[in-house]
Design an enzyme around this catalytic site. Structure first.
Site, PDB file in Angstrom:
ATOM      1  N   GLN A 171      14.298  -9.067  -4.223  1.00 39.11           N
ATOM      2  CA  GLN A 171      12.996  -9.697  -3.981  1.00 39.11           C
ATOM      3  C   GLN A 171      12.522 -10.422  -5.235  1.00 39.11           C
ATOM      4  O   GLN A 171      12.043 -11.564  -5.177  1.00 39.11           O
ATOM      5  CB  GLN A 171      11.994  -8.611  -3.574  1.00 39.11           C
ATOM      6  N   SER A 212       7.367   4.146  -0.919  1.00 39.37           N
ATOM      7  CA  SER A 212       6.401   4.583   0.094  1.00 39.37           C
ATOM      8  C   SER A 212       7.126   5.221   1.273  1.00 39.37           C
ATOM      9  O   SER A 212       6.547   6.006   2.022  1.00 39.37           O
ATOM     10  CB  SER A 212       5.573   3.391   0.576  1.00 39.37           C
ATOM     11  N   GLY A 267       0.803  -1.218   0.000  1.00 41.37           N
ATOM     12  CA  GLY A 267       0.000   0.000   0.000  1.00 41.37           C
ATOM     13  C   GLY A 267       0.834   1.265   0.000  1.00 41.37           C
ATOM     14  O   GLY A 267       2.012   1.249  -0.334  1.00 41.37           O
ATOM     15  N   ALA A 268       0.174   2.390   0.382  1.00 42.89           N
ATOM     16  CA  ALA A 268       0.797   3.726   0.310  1.00 42.89           C
ATOM     17  C   ALA A 268       1.267   3.972  -1.121  1.00 42.89           C
ATOM     18  O   ALA A 268       2.450   4.189  -1.379  1.00 42.89           O
ATOM     19  CB  ALA A 268       1.928   3.881   1.319  1.00 42.89           C
ATOM     20  N   LYS A 313      12.628  -2.506  -8.972  1.00 48.83           N
ATOM     21  CA  LYS A 313      13.299  -1.718  -7.932  1.00 48.83           C
ATOM     22  C   LYS A 313      13.793  -2.642  -6.813  1.00 48.83           C
ATOM     23  O   LYS A 313      14.900  -2.505  -6.325  1.00 48.83           O
ATOM     24  CB  LYS A 313      12.327  -0.689  -7.358  1.00 48.83           C
ATOM     25  N   GLY A 342       8.011  -5.157  -9.096  1.00 49.28           N
ATOM     26  CA  GLY A 342       8.874  -4.072  -9.567  1.00 49.28           C
ATOM     27  C   GLY A 342      10.335  -4.492  -9.540  1.00 49.28           C
ATOM     28  O   GLY A 342      10.774  -5.198  -8.632  1.00 49.28           O
ATOM     29  N   HIS A 360       3.728   1.865  -8.022  1.00 50.51           N
ATOM     30  CA  HIS A 360       2.693   0.836  -7.827  1.00 50.51           C
ATOM     31  C   HIS A 360       1.666   0.891  -8.969  1.00 50.51           C
ATOM     32  O   HIS A 360       1.213  -0.147  -9.455  1.00 50.51           O
ATOM     33  CB  HIS A 360       1.946   1.067  -6.507  1.00 50.51           C
TER      34      HIS A 360
HETATM   35  P1  AMP Z   1       5.871  -2.361  -1.762  1.00 47.23           P
HETATM   36  O1  AMP Z   1       4.501  -1.806  -1.575  1.00 47.23           O
HETATM   37  O2  AMP Z   1       6.957  -1.379  -1.495  1.00 47.23           O
HETATM   38  O3  AMP Z   1       6.068  -3.694  -1.117  1.00 47.23           O
HETATM   39  O4  AMP Z   1       6.009  -2.637  -3.321  1.00 47.23           O
HETATM   40  C1  AMP Z   1       5.042  -3.399  -4.006  1.00 47.23           C
HETATM   41  C2  AMP Z   1       5.539  -3.640  -5.404  1.00 47.23           C
HETATM   42  O5  AMP Z   1       5.768  -2.384  -6.040  1.00 47.23           O
HETATM   43  C3  AMP Z   1       6.882  -4.386  -5.434  1.00 47.23           C
HETATM   44  O6  AMP Z   1       6.869  -5.331  -6.493  1.00 47.23           O
HETATM   45  C4  AMP Z   1       7.870  -3.284  -5.707  1.00 47.23           C
HETATM   46  O7  AMP Z   1       9.032  -3.720  -6.377  1.00 47.23           O
HETATM   47  C5  AMP Z   1       7.064  -2.369  -6.587  1.00 47.23           C
HETATM   48  N1  AMP Z   1       7.598  -0.997  -6.549  1.00 47.23           N
HETATM   49  C6  AMP Z   1       7.884  -0.264  -5.441  1.00 47.23           C
HETATM   50  N2  AMP Z   1       8.433   0.916  -5.795  1.00 47.23           N
HETATM   51  C7  AMP Z   1       8.503   0.917  -7.151  1.00 47.23           C
HETATM   52  C8  AMP Z   1       8.976   1.842  -8.124  1.00 47.23           C
HETATM   53  N3  AMP Z   1       9.501   3.026  -7.767  1.00 47.23           N
HETATM   54  N4  AMP Z   1       8.884   1.518  -9.420  1.00 47.23           N
HETATM   55  C9  AMP Z   1       8.352   0.308  -9.809  1.00 47.23           C
HETATM   56  N5  AMP Z   1       7.887  -0.608  -8.942  1.00 47.23           N
HETATM   57  C10 AMP Z   1       7.961  -0.319  -7.634  1.00 47.23           C
END
Ligand code: AMP
Length: 293
Positions: A153, A186, A28-29, A149, A147, A34
């Protein structure tokens, strides 16, 4: 758009649908990074398929209680963003509904998860693998979007899917950045204005270092460029093979220069990929870097 807050509520929503599902696992956030994943999921699912977004701040992947407590949770805003992105189902479970108090099964990846963030955050990737596999099983998704990024993971999830014959296609999306190059996260909202203004140095440091020749020069240059800031504290900085994620002393194959940097309590990660030069780039860094260095 339907919203489920327990696994059984999700099953109820999905039970009469045979449409292929594409999952976007998140905490989230939401920011545009995302949203890019949701748009990709929408494309893959097509008009006949359904997009499921999970929003779950997974407690078992946090190694620091303060980080878990401070993680932003703007649920109403996130649900509105999902609606606009054309998401069909949001799965936003409570921690209590995801984990039995006496749970005793955990998924562990034993190689790719050992260094970098895995070394800096003990148990993190066990938590990630366990929740991702649960989300795959709960949603019955055919594909899931991640992602780049979070490249470690992504590599660990791909390895889990390969080694456990998980019937889910893993799709990767490029990192979305702010105009000044900072990778969207986030956690960026928790930076003070002064920290936020300083943080793009991470990307600049990695890019400038990646243009150099030897691993020793690359590491030294990136370290110096980040260390120059009194606000930034390097958690790790490492040059690893792009496939095995093991530290490299010479660049014969594509490599990744990766770092995690603390601004106060906020930990930011970023990386650049360094292609293998032709002829192969060589350089002795003395001794191999310890994992997570
Ligand atoms: P998170 O909510 O941070 O766990 O991220 C959820 C998904 O969004 C994960 O697959 C991350 O790799 C992806 N994600 C987070 N930040 C970015 C970004 N800046 N660009 C592309 N994907 C992202």
């Amino acid at each position: 758009m339907k919203v489920a807050d327990t696994g059984s509520a999700l099953r109820e929503i999905l039970k009469n649908s045979s449409a292929p599902r594409v999952l976007v696992p998140t905490m989230g956030a939401f920011h545009p990074g995302h949203l890019s994943l949701m748009h990709r999921a929408r494309e893959i699912a097509g008009p006949g398929g359904s997009v499921v977004v999970s929003i779950f701040v997974n407690p078992i992947q946090f190694d620091r209680a303060a980080d878990l407590a401070a993680y932003p949770r703007p649920m109403a805003r996130d649900l509105a963003a999902c609606e606009i992105a054309g998401v069909d189902v949001v799965f936003a479970p409570t921690a209590e509904s995801m984990y039995f108090p006496d749970r005793s099964v955990t998924i562990t990846e034993n190689l790719l998860s050992r260094g970098l963030c895995g070394a800096a955050r003990p148990g993190h990737f066990d938590g990630v693998c366990t929740v991702v596999l649960k989300l795959f099983l709960l949603t019955g998704c055919a594909a899931a979007v991640f992602g780049k990024k979070d490249f470690q993971q992504l590599a660990v999830v791909r390895r889990m899917v390969r080694d456990l014959n998980v019937p889910v296609e893993i799709v990767a999306c490029p990192t979305v950045r702010e105009a000044d190059g900072l990778a969207m996260s986030s956690r960026n909202t928790r930076l003070t204005p002064v920290q936020r203004a300083d943080a793009p140095r991470i990307r600049r440091a990695l890019l400038a270092a990646a243009a150099l020749d030897t691993p020793a020069e690359i590491i030294a240059s990136a370290r110096a460029a980040i260390d120059t800031s009194p606000l930034a504290r390097i958690d790790y900085l490492a040059l690893v093979d792009a496939e095995t994620l093991q530290p490299v002393a010479e660049i014969h194959r594509p490599a990744i220069l990766a770092t995690a940097v603390f601004y106060g309590e906020v930990r930011l990660i970023d990386h650049v990929t360094i292609p293998a030069g032709q002829p192969p780039r060589k350089g002795d860094i003395g001794s191999p870097l310890p994992l997570g260095s």
